[in-house]
Design a protein around this motif. Structure first.
Motif, short mmCIF file in Angstrom:
data_model
loop_
_atom_site.label_atom_id
_atom_site.label_comp_id
_atom_site.label_asym_id
_atom_site.label_seq_id
_atom_site.Cartn_x
_atom_site.Cartn_y
_atom_site.Cartn_z
N LYS A 139 0.94 -1.13 -0.07
CA LYS A 139 0.06 0.05 -0.17
C LYS A 139 0.88 1.23 -0.20
N SER A 140 0.30 2.35 -0.43
CA SER A 140 1.10 3.47 -0.60
C SER A 140 0.91 4.84 0.32
N LYS A 141 1.45 4.79 1.53
CA LYS A 141 1.36 5.69 2.71
C LYS A 141 2.62 6.47 2.94
N LYS A 142 2.52 7.71 3.12
CA LYS A 142 3.75 8.45 3.41
C LYS A 142 3.86 9.15 4.72
N ILE A 143 5.09 9.24 4.95
CA ILE A 143 5.26 9.95 6.29
C ILE A 143 5.34 11.44 6.39
N ALA A 144 4.13 11.88 7.14
CA ALA A 144 4.01 13.30 6.98
C ALA A 144 3.77 14.09 8.05
N ALA A 145 3.35 13.37 9.33
CA ALA A 145 3.04 13.97 10.59
C ALA A 145 4.04 15.03 11.05
N LEU A 146 3.51 15.96 11.71
CA LEU A 146 4.36 16.81 12.39
C LEU A 146 5.13 16.20 13.34
N PRO A 147 6.45 16.28 13.61
CA PRO A 147 7.28 15.93 14.66
C PRO A 147 6.68 16.42 16.01
N TRP A 148 6.68 15.48 17.07
CA TRP A 148 6.18 16.05 18.35
C TRP A 148 7.16 15.33 19.54
N PHE A 149 7.15 15.99 20.53
CA PHE A 149 8.02 15.21 21.62
C PHE A 149 7.39 15.84 23.05
N TRP A 150 7.94 15.15 24.31
CA TRP A 150 7.58 15.43 25.56
C TRP A 150 8.62 15.08 26.67
N SER A 151 8.51 15.85 27.72
CA SER A 151 9.36 15.57 28.76
C SER A 151 8.77 15.75 29.92
N ASP A 152 8.81 14.74 30.97
CA ASP A 152 8.23 15.07 32.56
C ASP A 152 9.20 15.11 33.27
N GLN A 153 9.19 16.26 34.05
CA GLN A 153 10.10 16.61 35.09
C GLN A 153 9.34 17.26 36.42
N TYR A 154 9.34 16.50 37.53
CA TYR A 154 8.66 16.98 38.69
C TYR A 154 7.26 17.16 38.38
N ASP A 155 6.37 18.27 38.49
CA ASP A 155 5.07 18.38 38.07
C ASP A 155 4.96 19.17 36.83
N LEU A 156 6.13 19.09 36.06
CA LEU A 156 6.15 19.76 34.83
C LEU A 156 5.94 18.92 33.72
N LYS A 157 4.97 19.18 32.65
CA LYS A 157 5.02 18.58 31.44
C LYS A 157 5.25 19.45 30.47
N LEU A 158 6.42 18.97 29.86
CA LEU A 158 6.77 19.82 28.60
C LEU A 158 6.39 19.30 27.33
N GLN A 159 5.39 19.80 26.32
CA GLN A 159 5.25 19.15 25.22
C GLN A 159 5.85 19.98 23.99
N ILE A 160 6.43 19.49 23.12
CA ILE A 160 7.07 20.39 22.12
C ILE A 160 6.26 20.00 20.77
N ALA A 161 5.88 20.87 19.95
CA ALA A 161 5.33 20.96 18.73
C ALA A 161 6.47 21.39 17.61
#
Length: 400
Positions: free
Chosen positions: A311-333
């Motif tokens: 089948k033909s699908k392409k890699i296209a989604a926007l990269p995103w990441f996260w990091s948890d430290q103490y009570d902090l949630k960092l989300q990176i778009a």
């Protein structure tokens, strides 16, 4: 008639997703997942967080249950692939078994970059990549002991937060002039520096490690300045290197990762690759990038499975990441590469929530969102659709 067999090398996030996606895409043949750990494929991001802090078990981190693999007729082998013979379609395993394949996927992941300074091989010096690594660290991580973390990236800071939770004295040594220097704006670096200091972590930037010393185990870290820092345990977090040796040995093109196209195909179109080991040319950013990201590994694996099934699908989604430290949630778009302007919403010098927007020529490239889930979701949409932005609106953005 013998059904075709798909073999996935690497029981990583990408490997585990690929096995599931193959069945979802209609693959009816055999599926064999070859991994180097006896445990079922498990989530790795929590290793430096909840797992190290003793808040979760390895069973709880399993990506899928053993029943899933049985029901889907997926065979899991605990072995190392030593060679690939593309001409005959065979793999040689460390167990002495030769395994035939019709379709092959490489999801070999990455390994910690080793510290090259003298004394780095002393007992009490640890790396953090697998559950077994964390179990060794936990044995040594006794409240009141002195832990030195070499590396002020995400893995180092997450580990620092977990060790503080366990009651250890923690020092973070970063060779650069600020923590997270490679990946964030100075304002974000300063925020995490402040938070960790408030939590009792001793952060040292511009700290070059000269040698690790000790008798039967590590006892101190000597800096290039001559300063000695006592240590009961040392954790090294200075990045990772992709596991590409197997791919290179079989003649596949490698460039900071196994080179793949938009369909996850390697330079041999009959072999796909996905995850931390794969390097992909991202038109959005105009360059080849190897993403160390669970969401990206999952998307590449889904595309690879579709490709295997014709089948033909392409890699296209926007990269995103996260990091948890103490009570902090960092989300990176997105990726902030090439930004020429930063816009802040909130006050990173006082608050425990804010967003740092990265712009280039007025276009939103990326956003670091700390405890701001709504900013994260809206930023993903704006970046993916390349929507126009209003700086004043960004500054007023909030998660309420």
């Amino acid at each position: 008639m013998t059904l075709p067999r798909a073999v996935i090398v690497g029981a990583s996030h990408a490997g585990a997703q690929l096995t599931a996606s193959l069945r979802q895409e209609g693959w009816t043949g055999g599926i064999v997942l070859v991994g180097e750990e006896s445990a079922l494929p498990y989530q790795r991001p929590p290793l430096s967080k909840a797992y190290l802090a003793g808040k979760s078990t390895l069973d709880e981190l399993a990506i899928r249950s053993s029943e899933f693999y049985i029901k889907q007729d997926i065979q899991i082998l605990d072995a190392t692939v030593e060679t690939i013979d593309r001409s005959s379609g065979h793999l040689s395993l460390s167990t002495g078994v030769t395994l035939a394949y019709d379709k092959l996927a490489l999801c070999t992941g990455a390994r910690p970059r080793l510290l090259g300074t003298p004394g780095a091989d002393l007992p009490g010096v640890y790396y953090l990549r697998t559950a077994a690594d964390v179990e060794l660290i936990r044995e040594a991580a006794i409240a009141g002991r002195r832990a030195v973390i070499i590396g002020g990236g995400y893995i180092g800071l997450e580990t620092a937060a977990s060790l503080r939770t366990l009651g250890l004295e923690v020092t973070v040594l970063e060779a650069a002039e600020r923590v997270l220097e490679r990946v964030t704006a100075p304002e974000v670096s300063a925020f995490f520096d402040r938070i960790h200091r408030e939590e009792g972590v001793n952060i040292r930037t511009g700290a070059l490690v000269e040698v690790l010393t000790g008798d039967s185990r590590v006892r101190e870290v000597i800096l290039a300045s001559g300063e000695s820092i006592p240590a009961d345990l040392v954790i090294v977090g200075i990045g990772v290197e992709p596991n590409t040796e197997l791919a290179a040995a079989t003649g596949l093109v490698v460039d900071d990762g196994v080179v793949i196209d938009d369909h996850a195909r390697t330079s041999d179109p009959t072999i796909v690759a996905a995850g931390d080991c794969a390097s992909h040319n991202m038109a959005r950013y105009g360059r080849r990038i190897r993403l160390e990201s669970v969401p990206s590994a999952g998307e590449q694996a889904k595309v690879a499975a579709a490709t295997i099934c014709g089948k033909s699908k392409k890699i296209a989604a926007l990269p995103w990441f996260w990091s948890d430290q103490y009570d902090l949630k960092l989300q990176i778009a997105g990726l902030n590469t090439g930004y020429d302007e930063v816009v802040l919403s909130g006050d990173p010098t006082r608050d425990r929530d804010f967003t740092c927007f990265y712009l280039r020529a007025g276009e939103l490239l990326a956003a670091d969102c700390i405890n701001r889930p709504r900013d994260f979701m809206s930023s993903k949409r704006v970046i993916a659709q390349q929507l126009p932005i209003d700086r004043a609106e960004l500054m007023l953005a909030n998660s309420a």
